[in-house]
Design an enzyme around this catalytic site. Structure first.
Site, PDB file in Angstrom:
ATOM      1  N   CYS A   2       0.835  -1.193   0.000  1.00  0.00           N
ATOM      2  CA  CYS A   2       0.000   0.000   0.000  1.00  0.00           C
ATOM      3  C   CYS A   2       0.869   1.241   0.000  1.00  0.00           C
ATOM      4  O   CYS A   2       2.086   1.187  -0.137  1.00  0.00           O
ATOM      5  CB  CYS A   2      -0.910   0.005   1.235  1.00  0.00           C
ATOM      6  SG  CYS A   2      -1.876  -1.512   1.444  1.00  0.00           S
ATOM      7  N   ASP A 103      -3.330  -8.585   8.411  1.00  0.00           N
ATOM      8  CA  ASP A 103      -2.194  -8.407   9.314  1.00  0.00           C
ATOM      9  C   ASP A 103      -2.243  -7.054  10.011  1.00  0.00           C
ATOM     10  O   ASP A 103      -1.669  -6.881  11.094  1.00  0.00           O
ATOM     11  CB  ASP A 103      -0.867  -8.596   8.580  1.00  0.00           C
ATOM     12  CG  ASP A 103      -0.777  -7.819   7.275  1.00  0.00           C
ATOM     13  OD1 ASP A 103      -1.744  -7.119   6.917  1.00  0.00           O
ATOM     14  OD2 ASP A 103       0.264  -7.931   6.593  1.00  0.00           O
ATOM     15  N   GLY A 392      15.079 -12.207  -5.809  1.00  0.00           N
ATOM     16  CA  GLY A 392      16.292 -12.711  -5.165  1.00  0.00           C
ATOM     17  C   GLY A 392      17.225 -11.626  -4.699  1.00  0.00           C
ATOM     18  O   GLY A 392      18.417 -11.887  -4.469  1.00  0.00           O
TER      19      GLY A 392
END
Length: 665
Positions: A2, A103, A392
């Protein structure tokens, strides 16, 4: 993922209606970070307001709407990021009436139950947030441990402002957008503006792992000089800045108490902790995939993702047709071996060049890492298929993957014993041969060089080697290798190069090996200020959430317990990470020189970008704008056009500032 913004005006002169309009405009400025939902919360009596833009990843229902108020009504939060262990935190918090499964709600419950300072160390994830304590009238800003998510803040005409991106601050009424010329010198040095500085005086970046607390006495006035922000801890009446997690402590403790198992046990444990991080980051309520370059780092992440998935993982790669700039063929081979659902896109020069006009708005402040172009393109490709992508990034910083990590000491051992006069003479000899001639000589010798030891742009590297021949220490060599312009203070009119965490001795970690000291320095500056900025802005520019499993703090902490010999061995980096990867991918598919995510910028500047660059670098324009001293810039531009030297990165630093300035004036 966000974006959020807000302000705290202690004069509280705005009406609720006006505050709502301002907050909505601030949110709209960063709508790309959250196109799925928007919200504002305000208390006109106090002068506090929060704005939020939501990209729905977990809990797609209205129960995840932000700004969110805690159950008791005490806390209000605007939050950007993901807390991967929030289901575990819910179990620790016990049975309660949850409204949804976001969350954000879990964080608020933790703050109410344990307090903010006790909750932060429990959280595993990437985040930045603004939290308003309605009871004690305290504003808290915090950023994740390593700096995946951005957070700007500052005082502007007596109002405290904060946001995920600068463009949200620029729409605040009366915002003073004074260019920080000292920050421009840092741009020329590092191709980015490192924290705590920003391109604007009075606006700063919160450092990774930091928490800023403002009480009523600190709402309206900046407690430090605009040109000398704190590089570490700070406490004054009303303002507190501290680290709740310190990479220096992690690195020092890890080396004092190293992993004491066998090499095989170390490889197995590294595989376990990375796998755990990958599994937690594969949780999503929306489509998920991975960015794959075919190198060691991204291939390791994709291999572990695929081993944890019953379906082919969606992977994405960008390719270029120009020789020496295409790694798509390697990524395709790795994807085929692992059985992923692979998508590749070969980009034409015209398609890549079309990105350049959008870079000033995308990166929001001058940023000149030219790999920003392919990073945006691969993010754009991935967003057509998924909403979340794992990458990665940070394998180099953790496991000694950059050439400087294993070449700096080797160079110093070979030249350090020579008198400075001898080294200077040798440097002149190297520079007497043009970079193009060095490249020709190297191409003749290439067939006799093992594949893993081959490299690119030999001529430019030879000339850079000549620059460090007269260095007085390894530290000086490292600083030269990190630098673009040697004396940026001479280029920026009215600017001087301010101290950074790289030059501040108080931030240096006490580590036995110099290779580890370089890795630590890269991890506290180059990683959050360049690599993670590049990825965040490119991905969020197309509303794509990126996740970095290597930056799970448990992976970071284990990596710092590993002895140097498990990272750098026989003149090559990432030894232990390669051993993990070799369990899934044959070494011949990934053992090759590190190439980076580059574009043929040098030839573009002499060809299709020449007219655009000439307009931005025109002598009369540089004089009129008054930011740069034209003479040295015009000199290297002429040398670059003639082919005498390749000054692509020095020129790109200036061009990205000029392009940004043109877009913001």
């Amino acid at each position: 993922m966000c974006g959020f913004s807000g302000f705290l005006d202690p004069s509280a002169i705005m009406s609720p209606t006006v505050m709502g309009v301002v907050l909505s405009r601030m949110g709209a400025a960063i709508a790309h970070r959250g196109p799925d939902d928007s919200g504002v919360w305000l208390d006109a009596g106090v002068g506090i307001g929060l704005s939020h833009r939501r990209l729905s990843i977990l809990d797609l229902s209205p129960a995840g709407h932000q700004p969110m108020v805690s159950d008791s009504g005490r806390f209000v939060i605007s939050f950007n990021g993901e807390i991967y262990n929030h289901p575990d935190l819910r179990q620790q918090l016990g049975v309660r009436a949850w409204h949804g499964h976001s969350d954000t709600e879990t964080m608020l419950a933790g703050f109410e139950t344990w307090g903010v300072e006790q909750t932060l160390p429990r959280m595993v994830g990437m985040f930045a947030f603004a939290l308003w304590d309605r009871k004690d009238r305290i504003l808290i800003l915090a950023r994740d441990r390593v700096g995946e998510k951005p957070l700007y803040f500052g005082w502007n005409r007596g109002t405290f402002l904060f946001a995920s991106e600068l463009k949200a601050l620029r729409v605040y009424p009366g915002f003073e957008a004074e260019i920080n010329r000292n920050a421009v010198t840092l741009l020329l040095r590092h191709n980015c503006i490192p924290a705590p500085y920003s391109i604007y005086r009075g606006i700063f970046k919160l450092s990774p792992g930091a928490m800023l607390t403002l009480r009523q006495e600190g709402f309206g006035v900046c407690p430090w000089n605009f040109d000398s922000p704190p590089l570490g801890l700070f406490h004054s009446k009303g303002v507190s800045l501290r680290l709740y997690w310190s990479l220096r402590d992690v690195a020092e403790k890890g080396q004092l108490h190293p992993f004491n198992g066998t090499e095989n046990e170390a490889v197995d444990e590294l595989e376990r902790v990375i796998t755990s991080a990958v599994e937690s980051q594969q949780i999503s309520d929306v489509p998920l995939g991975a960015l794959l370059s075919g190198g060691v780092d991204s291939s390791t992440i994709v291999a572990l993702m695929q081993s944890n998935s019953s379906r082919p993982v969606k992977t994405f790669t960008i390719g270029f047709c120009e020789a020496g700039y295409n790694e798509a063929e390697y990524a395709k081979a790795v994807a085929w071996h692992l059985g992923t659902d692979h998508t590749e896109l070969y980009v034409t020069p015209d398609e890549a060049l079309a990105v350049i006009p959008h870079l000033p708005a995308l990166y929001d402040e001058p940023f000149s890492d030219s790999s920003q172009i392919p990073t945006f393109l691969v993010s754009q490709l991935a967003r057509q298929h998924v909403t979340v992508a794992l990458s990665g990034d940070s394998g180099d910083e953790l496991f000694g993957g950059y050439n400087r990590h294993f070449l700096t000491n080797a160079i110093w051992r070979k030249i350090g014993w020579l008198p400075v006069k001898c080294r200077s003479a040798l440097a002149r000899s190297i520079k007497s041969v043009s970079p193009s001639r060095w490249n020709q000589l190297y191409s003749l010798a290439t067939p006799a060089i093992p594949n893993i030891m081959r490299t690119t742009q030999v001529g430019e590297k030879a000339h850079k080697l000549s620059d460090i021949m007269a260095a007085s220490s390894r530290e000086v060599i490292y600083h030269i290798l990190l630098s673009h312009w040697k004396s940026p203070g001479d280029i920026v009119v009215g600017g001087y190069e301010p101290p950074t965490i790289l030059t501040n001795g108080n931030r240096r970690a006490m580590l036995a090996e110099f290779e580890h000291q370089m890795m630590y320095s890269d991890a506290i500056s180059y990683l959050p200020d360049d690599i993670l900025v590049k990825v965040d802005r490119a991905a969020m520019g197309v509303s794509l959430e990126t996740r970095v499993p290597f930056l799970d703090h448990r992976v970071v902490e284990f990596a710092w317990r590993l002895p140097l010999g498990l990272k750098i061995r026989n003149g090559h980096g990432k030894w232990i990470l390669r051993q993990v990867l070799y369990k899934y991918v044959p070494k011949e598919l990934v053992d090759r020189p590190k190439a980076g995510f580059s574009v043929p910028l040098d030839s573009w500047l002499r060809g299709p970008l020449r007219e655009w660059a000439e307009a931005l670098l025109a002598e009369d324009r540089l004089k009129r704008e008054g930011v740069f001293n034209p003479e040295p810039i015009r000199l290297i531009w002429a040398e670059h056009l003639s082919g005498q030297r390749n000054w692509q990165y020095h020129l790109w630093d200036v061009l990205m500032f000029q392009s940004w300035l043109e877009s913001n004036t």
